[in-house]
Design a protein around this motif. Sequence first.
Motif, PDB file in Angstrom:
ATOM      1  N   GLY A  68       0.827  -1.191   0.000  1.00 41.58           N
ATOM      2  CA  GLY A  68       0.000   0.000   0.000  1.00 41.58           C
ATOM      3  C   GLY A  68       0.853   1.228   0.000  1.00 41.58           C
ATOM      4  O   GLY A  68       1.981   1.218   0.479  1.00 41.58           O
ATOM      5  N   GLY A  69       0.369   2.329  -0.454  1.00 44.14           N
ATOM      6  CA  GLY A  69       1.117   3.567  -0.490  1.00 44.14           C
ATOM      7  C   GLY A  69       0.153   4.723  -0.492  1.00 44.14           C
ATOM      8  O   GLY A  69      -1.053   4.557  -0.678  1.00 44.14           O
ATOM      9  N   PRO A  70       0.611   5.943  -0.335  1.00 43.59           N
ATOM     10  CA  PRO A  70      -0.267   7.097  -0.319  1.00 43.59           C
ATOM     11  C   PRO A  70      -0.736   7.441  -1.720  1.00 43.59           C
ATOM     12  O   PRO A  70      -0.161   7.014  -2.708  1.00 43.59           O
ATOM     13  CB  PRO A  70       0.625   8.193   0.263  1.00 43.59           C
ATOM     14  N   ALA A  71      -1.825   8.205  -1.819  1.00 43.16           N
ATOM     15  CA  ALA A  71      -2.330   8.663  -3.129  1.00 43.16           C
ATOM     16  C   ALA A  71      -1.328   9.581  -3.772  1.00 43.16           C
ATOM     17  O   ALA A  71      -0.650  10.363  -3.096  1.00 43.16           O
ATOM     18  CB  ALA A  71      -3.655   9.392  -2.936  1.00 43.16           C
ATOM     19  N   ASP A  72      -1.224   9.485  -5.121  1.00 42.83           N
ATOM     20  CA  ASP A  72      -0.297  10.322  -5.869  1.00 42.83           C
ATOM     21  C   ASP A  72      -0.835  11.745  -5.908  1.00 42.83           C
ATOM     22  O   ASP A  72      -1.957  11.976  -6.328  1.00 42.83           O
ATOM     23  CB  ASP A  72      -0.142   9.771  -7.284  1.00 42.83           C
ATOM     24  N   PRO A  73      -0.030  12.713  -5.487  1.00 42.31           N
ATOM     25  CA  PRO A  73      -0.504  14.087  -5.509  1.00 42.31           C
ATOM     26  C   PRO A  73      -0.600  14.679  -6.897  1.00 42.31           C
ATOM     27  O   PRO A  73      -1.010  15.814  -7.087  1.00 42.31           O
ATOM     28  CB  PRO A  73       0.537  14.820  -4.653  1.00 42.31           C
ATOM     29  N   SER A  74      -0.226  13.974  -7.985  1.00 36.49           N
ATOM     30  CA  SER A  74      -0.226  14.554  -9.341  1.00 36.49           C
ATOM     31  C   SER A  74      -1.606  14.700  -9.926  1.00 36.49           C
ATOM     32  O   SER A  74      -1.800  15.436 -10.869  1.00 36.49           O
ATOM     33  CB  SER A  74       0.644  13.698 -10.278  1.00 36.49           C
ATOM     34  N   GLY A  75      -2.620  14.003  -9.408  1.00 37.22           N
ATOM     35  CA  GLY A  75      -3.960  14.138  -9.956  1.00 37.22           C
ATOM     36  C   GLY A  75      -4.901  13.131  -9.371  1.00 37.22           C
ATOM     37  O   GLY A  75      -4.489  12.025  -8.979  1.00 37.22           O
ATOM     38  N   ALA A  76      -6.170  13.493  -9.265  1.00 35.31           N
ATOM     39  CA  ALA A  76      -7.171  12.592  -8.711  1.00 35.31           C
ATOM     40  C   ALA A  76      -7.396  11.428  -9.652  1.00 35.31           C
ATOM     41  O   ALA A  76      -7.427  11.593 -10.862  1.00 35.31           O
ATOM     42  CB  ALA A  76      -8.472  13.344  -8.473  1.00 35.31           C
ATOM     43  N   ILE A  94      -3.808   5.811 -11.087  1.00 34.88           N
ATOM     44  CA  ILE A  94      -3.379   4.461 -10.692  1.00 34.88           C
ATOM     45  C   ILE A  94      -1.890   4.366 -10.980  1.00 34.88           C
ATOM     46  O   ILE A  94      -1.449   4.629 -12.105  1.00 34.88           O
ATOM     47  CB  ILE A  94      -4.146   3.389 -11.486  1.00 34.88           C
ATOM     48  N   ARG A  95      -1.143   3.947  -9.916  1.00 35.91           N
ATOM     49  CA  ARG A  95       0.310   3.799 -10.095  1.00 35.91           C
ATOM     50  C   ARG A  95       0.757   2.532  -9.392  1.00 35.91           C
ATOM     51  O   ARG A  95       0.466   2.324  -8.208  1.00 35.91           O
ATOM     52  CB  ARG A  95       1.041   5.007  -9.536  1.00 35.91           C
ATOM     53  N   MET A  96       1.455   1.679 -10.127  1.00 34.08           N
ATOM     54  CA  MET A  96       1.940   0.405  -9.589  1.00 34.08           C
ATOM     55  C   MET A  96       3.427   0.287  -9.949  1.00 34.08           C
ATOM     56  O   MET A  96       3.775   0.328 -11.126  1.00 34.08           O
ATOM     57  CB  MET A  96       1.152  -0.765 -10.171  1.00 34.08           C
ATOM     58  N   TRP A 114       4.300  -2.141  -5.416  1.00 33.62           N
ATOM     59  CA  TRP A 114       3.842  -1.060  -4.539  1.00 33.62           C
ATOM     60  C   TRP A 114       2.695  -0.348  -5.256  1.00 33.62           C
ATOM     61  O   TRP A 114       2.850   0.164  -6.351  1.00 33.62           O
ATOM     62  CB  TRP A 114       4.993  -0.078  -4.237  1.00 33.62           C
ATOM     63  N   LEU A 115       1.561  -0.395  -4.593  1.00 41.25           N
ATOM     64  CA  LEU A 115       0.324   0.079  -5.236  1.00 41.25           C
ATOM     65  C   LEU A 115      -0.118   1.413  -4.651  1.00 41.25           C
ATOM     66  O   LEU A 115      -0.110   1.605  -3.433  1.00 41.25           O
ATOM     67  CB  LEU A 115      -0.819  -0.928  -5.060  1.00 41.25           C
ATOM     68  N   ALA A 134      -8.476  -5.694  -9.273  1.00 43.52           N
ATOM     69  CA  ALA A 134      -8.709  -5.000 -10.535  1.00 43.52           C
ATOM     70  C   ALA A 134      -7.436  -4.365 -11.042  1.00 43.52           C
ATOM     71  O   ALA A 134      -7.156  -4.355 -12.244  1.00 43.52           O
ATOM     72  CB  ALA A 134      -9.802  -3.939 -10.350  1.00 43.52           C
ATOM     73  N   ALA A 135      -6.612  -3.808 -10.115  1.00 45.74           N
ATOM     74  CA  ALA A 135      -5.353  -3.204 -10.527  1.00 45.74           C
ATOM     75  C   ALA A 135      -4.384  -4.246 -11.024  1.00 45.74           C
ATOM     76  O   ALA A 135      -3.635  -4.025 -11.991  1.00 45.74           O
ATOM     77  CB  ALA A 135      -4.757  -2.423  -9.361  1.00 45.74           C
ATOM     78  N   ALA A 136      -4.405  -5.416 -10.383  1.00 44.54           N
ATOM     79  CA  ALA A 136      -3.494  -6.479 -10.814  1.00 44.54           C
ATOM     80  C   ALA A 136      -3.824  -6.956 -12.213  1.00 44.54           C
ATOM     81  O   ALA A 136      -2.939  -7.339 -12.987  1.00 44.54           O
ATOM     82  CB  ALA A 136      -3.544  -7.635  -9.815  1.00 44.54           C
ATOM     83  N   ASP A 137      -5.130  -6.935 -12.561  1.00 48.32           N
ATOM     84  CA  ASP A 137      -5.524  -7.372 -13.910  1.00 48.32           C
ATOM     85  C   ASP A 137      -5.010  -6.449 -14.991  1.00 48.32           C
ATOM     86  O   ASP A 137      -4.920  -6.841 -16.159  1.00 48.32           O
ATOM     87  CB  ASP A 137      -7.051  -7.457 -13.995  1.00 48.32           C
TER      88      ASP A 137
END
Length: 481
Positions: free
Chosen positions: A82-90, A93-95, A103-104, A114-117
């Motif tokens: 798990g990780g914090p939300a990316d401040p670059s935009g609402a 999704i970053r993996m 690191w999700l 769903a992200a893994a797919d």
Amino acid sequence: MTVPALPAAAGAPSPMGKGTLSRQLVLRTTALVALVTVGLSLFTALAIFQILQNQLDEQLQAAASRPPWRTGTGTGSGGTGGGPADPSGAGLIRMDLINGTWWLNLPDGVTKDAAADLVSVAGARPSTVTVEGAGLYRVMLTASGDSTRLVGLPYSGVTGPMTNVVVMAALLTSGAILISFVAARRVVEQSLRPLTRLAATATQVSNLPLESGEGHVPIRVAPGDANPASEVGRVGLAFNHMLDNVEHALAARHHSETKVRQFVADASHELRNPLASIRGYAELTRRGSEELPEDAAHALGRIEAESERMSVLVQDLLLLARLDSEPTLDIRPTDLTEIVLNAVSDARAASPEHSWTLDLPEEPVTALADAHGLHQVVANLLANARTHTPAGTRVQTSLRSEDGWAVISVTDNGPGVPSEIQGSVFERFTRADVSRVRKAGGSSTGLGLAIVSAVVHAHGGQVALDSEPGRTTFSFRVPLA
């Protein structure tokens, strides 16, 4: 020449009526504008879509180029962290796959499964996929050394603005089509007004009584609509030239007919006295000589008969000449029942071998007519039936009132009038001897029905013929009193 005002043509179609030139021009112009505006709208929408998608791809590549970050400990190879939300935009999704650990950084609504797919469907180039629970996403997978990164941005950055663009384009396109229709209709109607006035002029000319008289045509296309600088103006100018030619031709025809009629009238008038003298001398010779050779007596009889027939012909020609020039009729309320009774009584006496019947209404029928003229009309119709039908033929004369007219009909069950001459039977010197049986010794000048037509038309009436083998009806109508 003073050009009279031209009223709208009677029964003229609506400018946008089916099949009119105005309708075709307006619809075709509107269709062309619609095609152009729809094409421009589609081209604009595609261009904006491409721009928005390129901008989203640039944002995606920028997100993929940022250095990796992580918080907490990964779960090992193939695990998830798990990780914090990316401040670059609402919604980003970053993996990051670092040392075998994913690191999700997932937005709300996107599950780890769903992200893994996404790893199996993403590629090195941006592509659009559906993320369960989050909708459409633009995703891209990059690899550098021993690390792999998957980034995704919501596709709403494209679909949202595109929805607004499509709605606005549809509204603008519809407005442009509607405005073009209204403008094209007004422009076309204004442009075709000269053609409408030309049609009104042609309608007026077609309603002029040109079949008789001098044939004067007082109507012309207005000078403004006969300007050769425009196509319609050239038509108007040609129309005026045509009317001039028609007027000159009618005037020449009237002049020629007048000369012929005057000649016929003069010749008929001059022939009356010699014919009377011939008849008188022939009769005097036949009566004054008790002993005449048989051939001389026969010759004198033939002279008398032919001179009598010529006298009838001359009288008919004189009557027609008077009717052609200036009919002198004593128009007054006239009882047609009495005229029909007298005419049929005369016909019964002249030809008792025919069957003469009457069909008269209970009430008298009174018309505005010249009594002598109508008696001659009825007598001529009865004489026509008597002369051209065999003995035993049934001839019925009927009288009735009909829509302000007094209608008199003479119907027989004889052979009928040949179809090839029915259209000209009321013209002068037309004879139906081919199939209408003539009695032996009968006399026909070919003018009887012409006199019928001339007298009836002088009354403002109409004549008609309805004939087939076994039934022939001659009828005429004059105004009721």
